[in-house]
Design a protein around this motif. Structure first.
Motif: not given
Lengths: 211, 185
Positions: A141-142, A144-145, A148-150, A166, A169-170, A173, A180-181
């Motif tokens: 998870f870490r 992927t997160m 995705a966010q960096n 799966l 897809a995450l 998202v 968007a931010f």
């Protein structure tokens, strides 16, 4: 804002499948190693490796998940399903050591979905499989997160490559949120743009059709 | 939720302006504003303040917390503490951006403020990510989101919710089901 012309049905992930989910349809085509427990007369044409008319008892063959699920019954022993190698003990040890090093796309790409579906077949190792699948998700998870966010405005293909469908897809998202931010922060959110539906809309002209 | 929608909500916050025109009280659905007198400070929502500012009808008084020293204090506190520190405004990020973009001439040391707010934001988002990760790894059942602002929650909302959904489903796999009832086709 993210606009799409339709809402895709998400995969069911657990033991239930979503009938309308494209991911789940693709998942139901994953091959499972099976062993027949009774003879299937006149179905020999399904088994390409031998020329017999019948599939005899004890034949080892691969079946798609949907067929195996249909034929399998706990009480009437028609066929037994063996575990694909990613879910066997050897690989389970690998996953418990470090889930992040495994290329799940190559091993899967429906690692989590198939792992959950396998629980239909009453394997004695069911509990361990479910545990490993969950722990793998948590362990990865870490990464992927963070990816995705960096990853803003860069090539993400290398980051996405080892991810399960799966997790992809995450990832998408998460990227949407980040983009968007960033767009808002740069002040580009206030610019009006034409919807992708309008841009892609082509009115067919009778002259084009006749040409 | 789109960040611009969050920004829209932030525009309801009140700021003080000093108008240079006079106008009677105006009656709006959201409440009465004014009366406006030249040189007398009055509280109005941000959307009106920005509109008046763009037409050069007023001077915006920056909110109390929008000050280099106060922000430095908040930043240091934010870095020191492990949990989210108290933030003076629930829309600090949005207000900073709106006011600095449209009224930077009324705000002293605008550039420094911009950097400081960005620093605070980065620290908080890093913390948010860290706590989301430990929330998942420890498989906690609930979390307290004290002092988090809407914009911060908004950046990771869909991602976190989707992950938790998937995780929930994978976890229900582990429950030995009362099954024996095989599906009929």
């Amino acid at each position: 804002m993210e606009t799409q012309s339709y809402m895709p049905v998400p995969p069911g992930v657990g033991m239930e499948e979503n009938f309308l989910s494209l991911d789940d349809i693709l998942l139901s085509h994953e091959r499972l190693p099976c062993r027949t427990e009774s003879a299937f007369p006149r179905l020999g044409f399904l088994e390409k490796s031998s020329d017999n008319r019948d599939i005899s008892e004890g034949t080892k063959m691969e079946m798609p998940l949907w067929l195996a699920k249909g034929l399998y019954e706990r009480t009437r022993r028609v066929l037994s399903v063996e575990l694909p190698k990613v879910y066997r003990e050897g690989w389970r040890t690998v996953f418990s050591a470090d889930p992040t090093v495994v290329d799940l796309h190559k091993m899967g790409p429906y690692y989590y979905g198939l792992g959950s579906q396998l629980l239909h077949f009453h394997n004695p190792e069911n509990a361990e499989i479910a545990q490993t699948v969950l722990q793998t998700f948590i362990g990865r998870f870490r990464r992927t997160m963070d990816s995705a966010q960096n990853a803003y405005n860069e090539d993400t293909s290398a980051l996405v490559e080892p991810l399960d469908s799966l997790e992809r897809a995450l990832f998408k998202v998460g990227q949407n949120g980040l983009n968007a931010f960033q767009r808002w922060e740069m002040g580009r959110a206030s610019h009006l743009t034409a919807s992708s539906l309008v841009v892609n809309y082509r009115k067919r002209k009778i002259t084009d059709l006749q040409a | 939720m789109d960040p611009s929608e969050v920004e829209f909500l932030a525009e309801k916050e009140m700021v003080t302006i000093v108008p240079n025109f006079s106008l009677d009280k105006i009656y709006l659905i959201g409440g009465d504003l004014g009366p406006f007198n030249p040189g007398l400070p009055v509280d109005v929502p941000v959307w009106l303040a920005l509109n008046l500012k763009q037409r050069q009808k007023c001077r915006i008084v920056p909110p109390e917390w929008m000050d280099v020293e106060k922000l430095e204090e908040i930043r240091d506190k934010e870095r020191k503490e492990e949990t989210f520190a108290h933030i003076p405004s629930p829309y600090y990020m949005e207000l900073t951006k709106l006011l600095l973009n449209h009224a930077s001439d009324n705000i002293p040391k605008a550039d420094e403020i911009r950097t400081l707010v960005k620093d605070i934001w980065d620290t908080r988002v890093a913390k948010l990510r860290l706590s989301a990760d430990s929330f998942i790894t420890l498989q906690e059942a609930h979390a307290k989101l004290d002092n988090l602002t809407l914009m911060e929650i908004n950046t990771t909302r869909t991602f976190l919710l989707d992950s938790l959904n998937y995780m929930y489903k994978l976890r229900t796999n582990m429950q030995p089901r009362s099954d024996a009832k095989s599906q009929d086709y």
